[in-house]
Design a protein around this motif. Structure first.
Motif: not given
Ligand code: AMP
Ligand code: ZN
Length: 432
Positions: A62-68, A70-71, A82-92, A98-101
């Motif tokens: 899996t690559t960053k492009d796959d994540l992009r 499927n954004w 069921e999700l309670i939080r989202m985070h993302s990589s720094s700096g853009t 984005v990642i969901f938890h």
């Protein structure tokens, strides 16, 4: 000395059995996501046939492009409720990954951070000042929850405002900090400026350094300046963030928590595993992530497994400090920046020419970025105010995208070196 002795010192065979069970659960969950559902079908992958971690190679990378691509929700393996939080990589500010938890995900991540900090020696009697950006970036909330779980007194100071940071440290007798290494160096100059000696006038005894590459020499220098012990903390948002790999008191490599991740080192060209102990790209699979499992993620970070057991007694393998990247990502003040972001922005601005170069420097413990930009001929020899207006506009536009204020120098067309083949966009002059 252990947060969870049984897990941290589990014998390898048992650990591998645990991984196999968790991998199967992960695959069952991953299959429910749009992305992996499609990938598994395309590959004709029978997830029932994946039994041990030796079978991991059969799974898709899996690559960053796959994540992009499927954004934003294409990797979700559960319902949004069921999700309670989202985070993302720094700096853009663009389409960051984005990642969901889920609740369980946050619980597992928090536990990992508690495990890491406890391993380095933090206890409930400590006063912990978290000097990382809070918000989408994982270094703020991640550490915050972990430190609370240990029961330390947490000061959520956030990043920046150096004089106030020093004041907080003194007033509340901070003993442990989480800080970006380049900022730790810079902060030491502010200590000098305000006439406070961190060794003598503070109670600092522990530091966690993360978010950007730094050498052993730089760590020793920071330890010397402050008189504390500093531990390397590694992670990436796609794998939760910090808490993934962390130094133990031996300070010789970072234990990567194999009850939560499957670890591979591959040759970035052939994508095949490298022999044990050799350098390559770190690839990891989440084993306990419910909301957004990620399989064989190409971190693009170069490292190696340190062979042999660690004297601390933990059985989870150690990775060496990160040597570099297989892509062109730069990290400045803990913020990830890709040259393509700068290129895209520049090309949108009328008057900008065709070539540019990014120069990274470190002077007086301060990291900086200069972007030299060729501008169209009409701007030279004409109105100086017009040139200055263009320069300012470029600074503002770049700042809004990369979240760092660069210095911008405008230069005449064809004055920057032209490379044959792939343009060399970045000159990194930063040294220890
Ligand atoms: P992010 O997803 O924004 O958290 O950025 C993660 C990236 O930061 C990693 O892939 C590494 O390249 C870099 N990084 C994080 N921690 C460290 C560290 N301790 N040493 C070297 N690089 C690091
Ligand atoms: Zn160890």
């Amino acid at each position: 000395m252990y947060w969870e002795k049984e897990i941290e010192t589990m014998d390898r065979e048992q650990l591998e059995r645990l991984q196999a069970v968790r991998l199967r659960e992960t695959l069952e969950r991953a299959k429910k996501s749009v992305h992996y559902g499609k990938r598994f079908a395309e590959m004709g992958l029978d997830i029932g046939g994946i039994r041990t971690d030796a079978d991991v190679e059969k799974l898709p990378l899996t690559t960053k492009d796959d994540l992009r691509e499927n954004w934003p929700y294409g990797f979700l393996a559960c319902s949004r409720d069921e999700l309670i939080r989202m985070h993302s990589s720094s700096g853009t500010t663009g389409r960051a990954t984005v990642i969901f938890h889920t609740t369980r995900d946050i619980g597992a991540w928090t536990n990992l951070l508690a495990r890491c900090m406890y391993m380095a020696g933090m206890r409930r009697s400590d006063v912990f000042q978290n000097m990382m950006t809070y918000g989408l970036f994982t270094g703020g909330l991640g550490f915050h929850y972990g430190a609370e779980k240990i029961g330390a007194l947490v000061i959520p100071a956030g990043a920046g405002n150096s004089k106030r940071q020093i004041q907080l440290m003194r007033d509340f007798e901070t003993t442990a900090i989480h800080i970006i290494p380049s900022y730790a160096l810079h902060l030491s100059t502010v200590f000098t400026e305000v006439g406070v000696d961190p060794r003598r006038d503070t109670k600092l005894r522990l530091a966690f350094l993360g978010a950007e590459p730094h050498s052993e020499k730089m760590r020793r220098k920071i330890e010397d300046l402050y008189g504390f012990r500093a531990f390397n903390s590694y992670g990436l948002s796609e794998m939760n963030g910090p808490g993934m790999a962390f130094e133990c008191p031996e300070q010789d490599g970072m234990h990567i928590w194999e009850d939560n991740y499957i670890v591979e080192i591959i040759d970035p060209m052939t994508l095949k595993p490298v022999p044990d102990g050799e350098e390559g790209e770190l690839v990891t699979t989440t084993l306990l992530r419910e909301g957004m499992p990620i399989l064989r993620y190409r971190t693009m970070d170069l490292t190696r497994i340190i062979p042999g057991p660690c004297p601390c007694g933990r059985t989870h393998r150690r990775i060496e400090r990160i040597k570099g990247r297989t892509d062109d990502m730069m990290i400045l003040k803990g913020v990830n920046i890709f040259p393509i972001q700068i290129e895209k922005k520049l090309m949108e601005i009328p008057g900008v020419g065709t070539n540019f170069v990014i120069i990274l420097d470190r002077a007086d413990y301060n990291d900086s970025m200069t972007v030299k930009v060729e501008v169209q001929k009409e701007f030279f020899g004409g109105d100086l105010r017009q040139l200055e207006a263009l320069r300012r506009r470029i600074v503002e536009e770049l700042k809004s995208d990369i979240l760092i204020t660069p210095r911008v120098d405008l230069v005449e067309p064809d004055s920057l070196p032209q490379s044959e083949g792939k343009a060399k966009r970045v000159i990194d002059n930063r040294k220890d």
